[in-house]
Motif scaffolding. Structure first.
Motif, PDB file in Angstrom:
ATOM      1  N   LEU A  85       5.134  -1.136   2.788  1.00  0.00           N
ATOM      2  CA  LEU A  85       3.819  -1.008   3.418  1.00  0.00           C
ATOM      3  C   LEU A  85       2.778  -0.609   2.381  1.00  0.00           C
ATOM      4  CD1 LEU A  85       1.914  -0.829   5.847  1.00  0.00           C
ATOM      5  CD2 LEU A  85       2.767   1.485   6.255  1.00  0.00           C
ATOM      6  N   ARG A  86       3.112   0.327   1.513  1.00  0.00           N
ATOM      7  CA  ARG A  86       2.162   0.759   0.481  1.00  0.00           C
ATOM      8  C   ARG A  86       1.807  -0.418  -0.436  1.00  0.00           C
ATOM      9  NH1 ARG A  86       5.855   4.846  -0.441  1.00  0.00           N
ATOM     10  NH2 ARG A  86       5.952   4.440  -2.679  1.00  0.00           N
ATOM     11  N   ALA A  87       2.795  -1.233  -0.750  1.00  0.00           N
ATOM     12  CA  ALA A  87       2.542  -2.394  -1.607  1.00  0.00           C
ATOM     13  C   ALA A  87       1.603  -3.374  -0.918  1.00  0.00           C
ATOM     14  CB  ALA A  87       3.865  -3.068  -1.967  1.00  0.00           C
ATOM     15  N   ASN A  88       1.816  -3.622   0.377  1.00  0.00           N
ATOM     16  CA  ASN A  88       0.932  -4.522   1.130  1.00  0.00           C
ATOM     17  C   ASN A  88      -0.497  -3.999   1.154  1.00  0.00           C
ATOM     18  OD1 ASN A  88       3.564  -5.228   3.481  1.00  0.00           O
ATOM     19  ND2 ASN A  88       2.842  -6.522   1.820  1.00  0.00           N
ATOM     20  N   VAL A  89      -0.640  -2.704   1.349  1.00  0.00           N
ATOM     21  CA  VAL A  89      -1.978  -2.110   1.401  1.00  0.00           C
ATOM     22  C   VAL A  89      -2.673  -2.243   0.046  1.00  0.00           C
ATOM     23  CG1 VAL A  89      -3.257   0.042   1.714  1.00  0.00           C
ATOM     24  CG2 VAL A  89      -1.397  -0.534   3.280  1.00  0.00           C
ATOM     25  N   LEU A  90      -1.941  -2.029  -1.033  1.00  0.00           N
ATOM     26  CA  LEU A  90      -2.522  -2.196  -2.363  1.00  0.00           C
ATOM     27  C   LEU A  90      -3.043  -3.622  -2.558  1.00  0.00           C
ATOM     28  CD1 LEU A  90      -0.073  -0.236  -4.694  1.00  0.00           C
ATOM     29  CD2 LEU A  90      -2.498   0.251  -4.336  1.00  0.00           C
ATOM     30  N   GLU A  91      -2.254  -4.602  -2.138  1.00  0.00           N
ATOM     31  CA  GLU A  91      -2.669  -5.994  -2.301  1.00  0.00           C
ATOM     32  C   GLU A  91      -3.919  -6.302  -1.477  1.00  0.00           C
ATOM     33  OE1 GLU A  91       0.857  -8.085  -1.318  1.00  0.00           O
ATOM     34  OE2 GLU A  91       1.691  -7.941  -3.341  1.00  0.00           O
ATOM     35  N   ILE A  92      -3.992  -5.754  -0.272  1.00  0.00           N
ATOM     36  CA  ILE A  92      -5.172  -5.964   0.575  1.00  0.00           C
ATOM     37  C   ILE A  92      -6.405  -5.326  -0.056  1.00  0.00           C
ATOM     38  CG2 ILE A  92      -6.224  -5.431   2.802  1.00  0.00           C
ATOM     39  CD1 ILE A  92      -3.356  -5.563   3.991  1.00  0.00           C
ATOM     40  N   LEU A  93      -6.266  -4.093  -0.524  1.00  0.00           N
ATOM     41  CA  LEU A  93      -7.398  -3.417  -1.157  1.00  0.00           C
ATOM     42  C   LEU A  93      -7.838  -4.161  -2.412  1.00  0.00           C
ATOM     43  CD1 LEU A  93      -6.335   0.328  -0.771  1.00  0.00           C
ATOM     44  CD2 LEU A  93      -8.078  -0.893   0.539  1.00  0.00           C
ATOM     45  N   GLY A  94      -6.873  -4.667  -3.181  1.00  0.00           N
ATOM     46  CA  GLY A  94      -7.222  -5.420  -4.373  1.00  0.00           C
ATOM     47  C   GLY A  94      -7.988  -6.691  -4.042  1.00  0.00           C
ATOM     48  N   PHE A  95      -7.529  -7.400  -3.022  1.00  0.00           N
ATOM     49  CA  PHE A  95      -8.239  -8.615  -2.590  1.00  0.00           C
ATOM     50  C   PHE A  95      -9.666  -8.274  -2.202  1.00  0.00           C
ATOM     51  CE2 PHE A  95      -9.635 -11.940   0.201  1.00  0.00           C
ATOM     52  CZ  PHE A  95      -9.014 -13.094  -0.258  1.00  0.00           C
ATOM     53  N   ARG A  96      -9.824  -7.139  -1.533  1.00  0.00           N
ATOM     54  CA  ARG A  96     -11.145  -6.701  -1.083  1.00  0.00           C
ATOM     55  C   ARG A  96     -11.942  -6.032  -2.217  1.00  0.00           C
ATOM     56  NH1 ARG A  96     -11.574  -6.460   4.402  1.00  0.00           N
ATOM     57  NH2 ARG A  96     -13.043  -4.714   4.333  1.00  0.00           N
ATOM     58  N   ARG A  97     -11.332  -5.960  -3.393  1.00  0.00           N
ATOM     59  CA  ARG A  97     -11.942  -5.337  -4.571  1.00  0.00           C
ATOM     60  C   ARG A  97     -12.369  -3.909  -4.287  1.00  0.00           C
ATOM     61  NH1 ARG A  97     -14.588 -10.083  -8.293  1.00  0.00           N
ATOM     62  NH2 ARG A  97     -13.103 -11.694  -7.690  1.00  0.00           N
ATOM     63  N   THR A  98     -11.498  -3.230  -3.566  1.00  0.00           N
ATOM     64  CA  THR A  98     -11.710  -1.814  -3.269  1.00  0.00           C
ATOM     65  C   THR A  98     -10.717  -1.000  -4.093  1.00  0.00           C
ATOM     66  OG1 THR A  98     -12.380  -2.317  -0.992  1.00  0.00           O
ATOM     67  CG2 THR A  98     -11.695  -0.058  -1.471  1.00  0.00           C
ATOM     68  N   HIS A  99     -11.225  -0.112  -4.903  1.00  0.00           N
ATOM     69  CA  HIS A  99     -10.338   0.716  -5.725  1.00  0.00           C
ATOM     70  C   HIS A  99      -9.441   1.540  -4.804  1.00  0.00           C
ATOM     71  CE1 HIS A  99      -8.896   3.646  -8.629  1.00  0.00           C
ATOM     72  NE2 HIS A  99      -9.389   2.884  -9.592  1.00  0.00           N
ATOM     73  N   PRO A 100      -8.146   1.627  -5.109  1.00  0.00           N
ATOM     74  CA  PRO A 100      -7.240   2.353  -4.207  1.00  0.00           C
ATOM     75  C   PRO A 100      -7.454   3.856  -4.179  1.00  0.00           C
ATOM     76  CG  PRO A 100      -6.075   1.631  -6.186  1.00  0.00           C
ATOM     77  CD  PRO A 100      -7.414   0.960  -6.210  1.00  0.00           C
ATOM     78  N   ALA A 101      -8.319   4.388  -5.039  1.00  0.00           N
ATOM     79  CA  ALA A 101      -8.609   5.831  -5.086  1.00  0.00           C
ATOM     80  C   ALA A 101      -7.372   6.642  -5.445  1.00  0.00           C
ATOM     81  CB  ALA A 101      -9.210   6.306  -3.762  1.00  0.00           C
ATOM     82  N   VAL A 102      -6.407   5.982  -6.045  1.00  0.00           N
ATOM     83  CA  VAL A 102      -5.220   6.638  -6.595  1.00  0.00           C
ATOM     84  C   VAL A 102      -5.141   6.203  -8.056  1.00  0.00           C
ATOM     85  CG1 VAL A 102      -2.707   6.868  -6.472  1.00  0.00           C
ATOM     86  CG2 VAL A 102      -4.039   6.571  -4.367  1.00  0.00           C
ATOM     87  N   PRO A 103      -4.949   7.129  -8.987  1.00  0.00           N
ATOM     88  CA  PRO A 103      -4.901   6.737 -10.404  1.00  0.00           C
ATOM     89  C   PRO A 103      -3.814   5.698 -10.665  1.00  0.00           C
ATOM     90  CG  PRO A 103      -5.031   9.123 -10.175  1.00  0.00           C
ATOM     91  CD  PRO A 103      -4.789   8.579  -8.803  1.00  0.00           C
TER      92      PRO A 103
END
Length: 364
Positions: A85-103
């Motif tokens: 689930l975390r991996a899916n969320v990262l991919e979605i945020l990346g597509f949306r060009r939203t920084h994950p706010a995690v280093p």
């Protein structure tokens, strides 16, 4: 949302129970829009609780949705215990060009290879945040998923190990080999072209080699493609690559009817192996194309890379992404990202109006 709550209750929400994937994608996208009847919580709940198959369906609507605040609603899921689930969320945020706010230091040292690979896939938007040591570690990982995910990031950073990884995968079938061939074609150095030309001697990779050669922009690649226009079923893809370099428009007397195409010379070129999209390409008339090339090749310098018959510049790349064939755009986007060191990136899977904005930024 047009239709309001009544339409949402009657048409959209039941899609979660019907098992039709395309209907569910459309319904979820509509439920994510603003207005009466929208239900972001319903989509997110199914995304979290539905398991991997359902998440794979819902990922695209979540990526494409322009609903304000959606990225903020997704961000807390990066703390979930489910690594997939975390991996899916990262991919979605990346597509949306939203920084994950995690280093990225934290993401790239996550115990899950799925999370590390997803972080690498989105890090090309923030390449300077990736510690060089962690990139090198990923490029030499024992897990192929992590290695392949690290390559585009390494290419944007012009990392020698990433280019070496492409050279090592040049003869691999499948996605890893496709990426390697595309990357080396985008670079288009003389030794890259020689390596791609050598793949024409491998029957199983001839089609992929011809496809990649069209992105090199080199006269030598165009000359090789010309020879393969006499070999069905590779004639069409060879002609496509030739035209991409030279600028030839394949129409009229330069083509011949599909039912007149030459028969395959051997079993390795069986027409059943031809990808369906290739079947829609025009079939070249080799003699007519050769005659055109005899007159035109003197205008193309062997030491210059060309795109559509003109020197390959950033402006030409942007123009090709704007007006060129859809199926060529992902590799042209990769080329633009590599040559601009990540400053100019276009997402070919996004809505057209967003891509136009990205292209306008690249023009500036």
């Amino acid at each position: 949302m047009f239709g309001g709550k009544r339409v949402a209750d009657l048409l959209l929400k039941p899609a979660f129970e019907e098992g039709d994937e395309e209907r569910l994608r459309v319904a979820s996208f509509c439920l994510l829009r603003e207005g009466e009847g929208a239900d972001v919580d319903l989509v997110l709940r199914h995304f979290v609780e539905g398991g991997a198959p359902l998440r794979a369906i819902l990922q695209q609507p979540l990526e494409l949705s322009e609903r304000p605040g959606l990225s903020r609603a997704l961000a807390p899921l990066l703390a979930a215990s489910d690594a997939a689930l975390r991996a899916n969320v990262l991919e979605i945020l990346g597509f949306r060009r939203t920084h994950p706010a995690v280093p990225f230091q934290q993401l790239l040292t996550d115990p899950s290879v799925e999370v590390r690979a997803a972080a690498l896939r989105i890090a090309h938007f923030w390449p300077q945040e990736v510690p060089p040591g962690l990139l090198q570690q990923a490029l030499t990982s024992s897990d192929t998923r992590e290695q392949v995910a690290a390559i585009p990031l390494g290419l944007i950073l012009d990392d020698r190990a990433a280019w070496k990884a492409c050279q090592q995968r040049l003869e691999q079938p499948g996605a890893a080999g496709d990426l390697a061939r595309a990357a080396l074609a985008c670079r288009g150095d003389a030794h890259d072209v020689e390596a791609l030309l050598a793949l024409l001697e491998i029957p199983a990779l001839r089609r992929e080699a011809l496809w990649a050669l069209g992105f090199t922009g080199r006269v030598a690649a165009a000359q090789a493609c010309l020879a393969w226009m006499q070999k069905a079923p590779l004639a069409a893809v060879a002609a496509e690559a030739f035209c991409a370099i030279t600028g030839l428009v394949l129409e009229g007397p330069l083509t011949k009817p599909r039912d007149e195409a030459d028969e395959p010379a051997d079993e390795a070129l069986d027409a059943d192996l031809q990808p369906d999209p290739d079947r829609k390409l025009p079939i070249p008339e080799p003699a007519a194309v050769a005659a055109w090339w005899h007159q035109m090749q003197k205008g193309l310098h062997p030491g210059t890379r060309h795109l559509g018959g003109q020197p390959r510049t950033q402006e030409r790349l942007v123009a090709a992404l704007t007006d060129g064939p859809m199926r060529r755009r992902p590799i042209l986007a990769l080329a633009l990202a590599i040559t601009s060191r990540g400053r100019q990136q276009v997402e070919p899977r996004d809505f057209s109006h967003i891509q136009y904005e990205q292209l306008r930024g690249a023009r500036r």
